[in-house]
Design an enzyme around this catalytic site. Structure first.
Site, PDB file in Angstrom:
ATOM      1  N   GLY A 105      49.395  29.497  21.804  1.00 43.35           N
ATOM      2  CA  GLY A 105      50.859  29.602  21.935  1.00 43.35           C
ATOM      3  C   GLY A 105      51.330  30.363  23.150  1.00 43.35           C
ATOM      4  N   GLY A 107      51.341  28.753  26.355  1.00 44.28           N
ATOM      5  CA  GLY A 107      51.602  27.776  27.422  1.00 44.28           C
ATOM      6  C   GLY A 107      50.337  27.204  28.045  1.00 44.28           C
ATOM      7  N   LEU A 108      49.170  27.422  27.432  1.00 46.51           N
ATOM      8  CA  LEU A 108      47.928  26.880  27.998  1.00 46.51           C
ATOM      9  C   LEU A 108      47.429  25.653  27.228  1.00 46.51           C
ATOM     10  CD1 LEU A 108      45.999  30.173  28.932  1.00 46.51           C
ATOM     11  CD2 LEU A 108      47.459  28.750  30.379  1.00 46.51           C
ATOM     12  N   GLY A 109      48.305  25.065  26.427  1.00 45.11           N
ATOM     13  CA  GLY A 109      47.987  23.774  25.806  1.00 45.11           C
ATOM     14  C   GLY A 109      47.002  23.851  24.652  1.00 45.11           C
ATOM     15  N   SER A 111      47.523  23.680  21.490  1.00 45.26           N
ATOM     16  CA  SER A 111      47.786  22.726  20.397  1.00 45.26           C
ATOM     17  C   SER A 111      47.251  21.339  20.749  1.00 45.26           C
ATOM     18  CB  SER A 111      49.273  22.668  20.054  1.00 45.26           C
ATOM     19  OG  SER A 111      49.998  22.102  21.119  1.00 45.26           O
ATOM     20  N   ALA A 112      47.423  20.896  22.002  1.00 48.33           N
ATOM     21  CA  ALA A 112      46.913  19.576  22.388  1.00 48.33           C
ATOM     22  C   ALA A 112      45.386  19.589  22.409  1.00 48.33           C
ATOM     23  CB  ALA A 112      47.464  19.162  23.747  1.00 48.33           C
ATOM     24  N   ALA A 113      44.795  20.693  22.865  1.00 43.84           N
ATOM     25  CA  ALA A 113      43.329  20.796  22.875  1.00 43.84           C
ATOM     26  C   ALA A 113      42.797  20.684  21.445  1.00 43.84           C
ATOM     27  CB  ALA A 113      42.901  22.120  23.504  1.00 43.84           C
ATOM     28  N   ASP A 151      50.625  17.753  28.263  1.00 37.32           N
ATOM     29  CA  ASP A 151      49.537  18.480  27.585  1.00 37.32           C
ATOM     30  C   ASP A 151      48.488  17.504  27.066  1.00 37.32           C
ATOM     31  OD1 ASP A 151      51.487  20.397  27.845  1.00 37.32           O
ATOM     32  OD2 ASP A 151      50.990  21.397  25.970  1.00 37.32           O
TER      33      ASP A 151
END
Ligand code: PMV
Length: 313
Positions: A105, A107-109, A111-113, A151
């Site tokens: 959470g 901004g480094l993605g 959730s998509a990872a 993302d």
């Protein structure tokens, strides 16, 4: 007839927006990269009901969720797992263990990872490779509402790429020499939707001026993709500083993000900027000679960072 494997694996990457966040929402181009860190998933047959085991690869914390009717107001990750699983015809219960090597959470993605790793492991486990994309989209809608798609692209394919969503999503890889960066979290992240709404409100008050800023940021992204391809690091750094200044003008930076950028530049970084929606979260700095000096400068200010090398392939 296919047999269910005893174990199947999948992985997904984190992402870094190098140029163009916020303006990408208004059809301007952006530049993003997949991070070498991300999420790894292992799917195995479960004895009872399907379940998710989440492992924090940066600490030792484990959390377990079951899939059966997750609370609609409950943890988004449990609902996301349920949405991913729902895309598969799942004849046998499954346990998916996901290890996340990214801060969550900020901004480094992450959730998509998570979604890409989980969906790939399940696709391989159930031998249903065509369901990956829809499963990832279903998960990202739970985390982000209206994701731009940047993302998902970075998490799935990695590399360095130019991205635009003006008339549908367009992306093109950027062939560049390896790019060494320092990244740190400079403050607690603000919700992406709040930051995007803040820019929209500023546009209502100052439409023409903010249009100029979006145009400027779009031009910076275009110039940056050329400078990256040429390995012209001093120009890339300069463009990062210009992009950060424009993000300050859009009202999405904070004193902590600005201070982390200044500290990185003073320690020798060729450029520094916030990444993602701002209001907190992460900054990154361009360190072609290695990230040690910048990481030390951040550490002296109580900020924990890490070095990454972005590769085009
Ligand atoms: O902070 P993140 O990773 O959610 O990045 C948001 C990037 C924005 O451009 C602000 C929004 C978007 O959908 O592209």
């Amino acid at each position: 007839m296919s047999t269910t494997p005893t174990e199947a694996r999948g992985s997904g990457r984190g992402k870094l927006i190098l140029f163009g966040e916020h303006s990408v929402v208004y059809g301007k181009p952006a530049v993003a990269a997949g991070l070498p860190r991300g999420a790894r998933a292992v799917a195995r047959p479960a004895g009872g009901e399907a379940r998710l085991v989440l492992v924090d690869g940066l600490g030792d914390d484990r959390a377990v969720y079951t899939d059966t009717a997750p609370d609609p107001d409950g943890e988004p990750i449990a609902r996301a797992f349920d949405a991913i699983l729902a895309q598969f015809d799942a004849p046998t219960p499954v346990e998916v263990e996901v290890t996340l090597d990214l801060p969550i959470g900020v901004g480094l993605g992450s959730s998509a990872a998570f979604a890409v790793a989980c969906a790939r492991a399940l696709a391989s486990f159930y031998e249903q490779p065509d369901e990956v994309e829809a499963a990832v989209e279903a998960s990202e809608e739970i985390f982000h509402g209206n994701p731009s798609g940047i993302d998902q692209l970075a998490a799935s394919y990695g590399g360095l790429f130019f991205f635009s969503r003006k008339d549908g999503i367009e992306s093109a890889p950027i062939e560049a020499p390896p790019l060494t960066l320092a990244i740190c979290q400079a403050g607690p992240a603000a919700p992406t939707s709040d930051m995007v709404d803040g820019v929209a409100r500023l546009m209502q008050r100052e439409g023409q001026l903010i249009d100029y800023l979006h145009m400027l940021i779009g031009d910076v992204s275009r110039s940056a993709s050329n400078a990256l391809a040429e390995g012209d690091w001093s120009r890339v750094g300069e463009l990062m500083d210009i992009n950060h200044g424009a993000l300050c003008a859009l009202g999405v930076s904070t004193a902590a993000l600005d201070a982390a950028c200044h500290a990185a530049r003073e320690a020798g970084a060729l450029g520094a900027k916030l990444t993602g929606s701002g209001g907190g979260g992460c900054v990154f700095a361009l360190t072609p000679q290695g990230a040690d000096a910048v990481l030390e400068a951040w550490e002296a200010r109580g900020l924990d960072g890490f070095e990454v090398t972005i590769r085009s392939d």
